[in-house]
Design an enzyme around this catalytic site. Sequence first.
Site, PDB file in Angstrom:
ATOM      1  CD1 TRP A 132      -2.433   2.053   1.481  1.00  0.00           C
ATOM      2  CD2 TRP A 132      -3.278   0.512   0.118  1.00  0.00           C
ATOM      3  NE1 TRP A 132      -3.648   2.525   0.996  1.00  0.00           N
ATOM      4  CE2 TRP A 132      -4.180   1.596   0.149  1.00  0.00           C
ATOM      5  CE3 TRP A 132      -3.594  -0.589  -0.708  1.00  0.00           C
ATOM      6  CZ2 TRP A 132      -5.370   1.611  -0.581  1.00  0.00           C
ATOM      7  CZ3 TRP A 132      -4.781  -0.568  -1.428  1.00  0.00           C
ATOM      8  CH2 TRP A 132      -5.653   0.530  -1.356  1.00  0.00           C
ATOM      9  CG  ASP A 181      -2.224  13.158  -2.043  1.00  0.00           C
ATOM     10  OD1 ASP A 181      -2.434  11.917  -2.071  1.00  0.00           O
ATOM     11  OD2 ASP A 181      -2.420  13.886  -3.034  1.00  0.00           O
ATOM     12  CD  GLU A 229      -4.738   5.651   0.394  1.00  0.00           C
ATOM     13  OE1 GLU A 229      -4.534   5.424   1.583  1.00  0.00           O
ATOM     14  OE2 GLU A 229      -5.360   4.906  -0.350  1.00  0.00           O
ATOM     15  CD  GLU A 282     -13.121   5.538  -3.418  1.00  0.00           C
ATOM     16  OE1 GLU A 282     -12.947   4.993  -4.540  1.00  0.00           O
ATOM     17  OE2 GLU A 282     -12.368   5.357  -2.462  1.00  0.00           O
TER      18      GLU A 282
HETATM   19  C1  BGC Z   1      -8.697   7.250  -0.997  1.00  0.00           C
HETATM   20  C2  BGC Z   1      -8.312   7.541   0.426  1.00  0.00           C
HETATM   21  C3  BGC Z   1      -9.161   6.730   1.391  1.00  0.00           C
HETATM   22  C4  BGC Z   1      -9.162   5.263   1.012  1.00  0.00           C
HETATM   23  C5  BGC Z   1     -10.157   4.464   1.849  1.00  0.00           C
HETATM   24  C6  BGC Z   1      -8.623   5.765  -1.234  1.00  0.00           C
HETATM   25  O1  BGC Z   1      -8.975   5.519  -2.536  1.00  0.00           O
HETATM   26  O2  BGC Z   1      -7.827   7.913  -1.890  1.00  0.00           O
HETATM   27  O3  BGC Z   1      -8.495   8.893   0.716  1.00  0.00           O
HETATM   28  O4  BGC Z   1      -8.661   6.895   2.681  1.00  0.00           O
HETATM   29  O5  BGC Z   1      -9.510   5.127  -0.326  1.00  0.00           O
HETATM   30  O6  BGC Z   1     -11.422   4.998   1.764  1.00  0.00           O
END
Ligand code: BGC
Length: 395
Positions: A126, A176, A179, A335
């Site tokens: 990760w 950030d 990620e 999301e």
């Molecule tokens: C996002 C992160 C988030 C993670 C889990 C990722 O795709 O970029 O901001 O913490 O998903 O939700």
Amino acid sequence: MTDKSKTESTKTPGMAADVSAMVKSGIELILEQQDPGGAYPASPSFSAYAGYCWFRDGSFIADAMSAAGQIESAERFFDWCSNVLTSRAARIQHIVSESLAGRPPADENMLPTRFTIDGAEGNDEWWDFQLDGYGTWLWALAEHSARHGRPLERWSNSITLTIDYLSASWQRPCYDWWEESAQHVHVSTLGCLAAGLEKISHTGWIEQPSADLAGSTAEQIRRLVQQDGARENHLTKWLGTTAVDASLLALIAPMNFLALHTPLANGTIAAIEEQLTVGNGVHRYLADTYYGGGQWPLLSCFLGLAHTAAGNQGRAHELLNWAASAARENEELPEQVQAHLLAPDHLQPWIERWGPSASPLLWSHAMFVRLAIALDMPHVTPDPSPVPAAKENAQ
Ligand code: BGC
């Protein structure tokens, strides 16, 4: 953006009822999914996230649960964070002493951004070194304590460890919120650290030396952001660019890092409206390619929170209603919504890699709840679980 059209508002008569039902079902989903040990899984059904709890997502979820009166749930999450940290106390102290001695450990030896539900480090690769979540957890703790008059003693060791860790590491580049871009120092990351350190330093629940360290680190971060993290009247995605990123909205509300009604706060909202918002859907940043770079309901809610704080309730309602309209069957919030894709060619490769994008995402539900509450929308929340009397919390 060029095809921006505020006429896309999905505000419809009767929408308030949907909002109220979604607040209730969102809280129920979060309660149902929360592990007895306190972890909030990011998304129960998405293969790449299931089985993991993030400090970033979790802290915003705990803040929403706290705002909804779900004290026991928020505090169970804080317990989980605390266990994660205290069980790594020796490692954190080593990172701190090495950093202060001018030998900062390699990124892969810093704390990860996410842990398995039982607090272990996962085996999956990760983009792990991210600092923001540790600041956000301090902020969520301080907010919760102020909101409900709750003591923080039970987390004092882990709070001190976090202050030491962040004070020794805040200047480092890291991944950030999304990620990505580990070579940069991100302004939203800096803001999350400063907001958390500043707030926790004023709670009165931590020892003076730690409070002083937290306060002075927050001040240094604030100075750096003022000098190098703002251009053209808005905060920037990272130090040294003029681009924006929607994660910056959190620094206006709910984190209150930026003073409201200032040219910088107003300019940041305006730049994100102008550059990253199409209708009422908000993109993460212009070069986003993740699942084609769609619009994120949780970011429309952050934009709504910033507008609410700035006194633009009407705009915030449009954004909340758009987020409600993004719900799928069973009122599940994803999301992202694959609308107005910034990079359509990138959608299919991600679907092939990890399946359809995450839904439900607990963080999306949490931000929806948080905005509805900020807007005083009528809603019913599930009965909260009993909480221990404040004095029983003391160690
Ligand atoms: C996002 C992160 C988030 C993670 C889990 C990722 O795709 O970029 O901001 O913490 O998903 O939700």
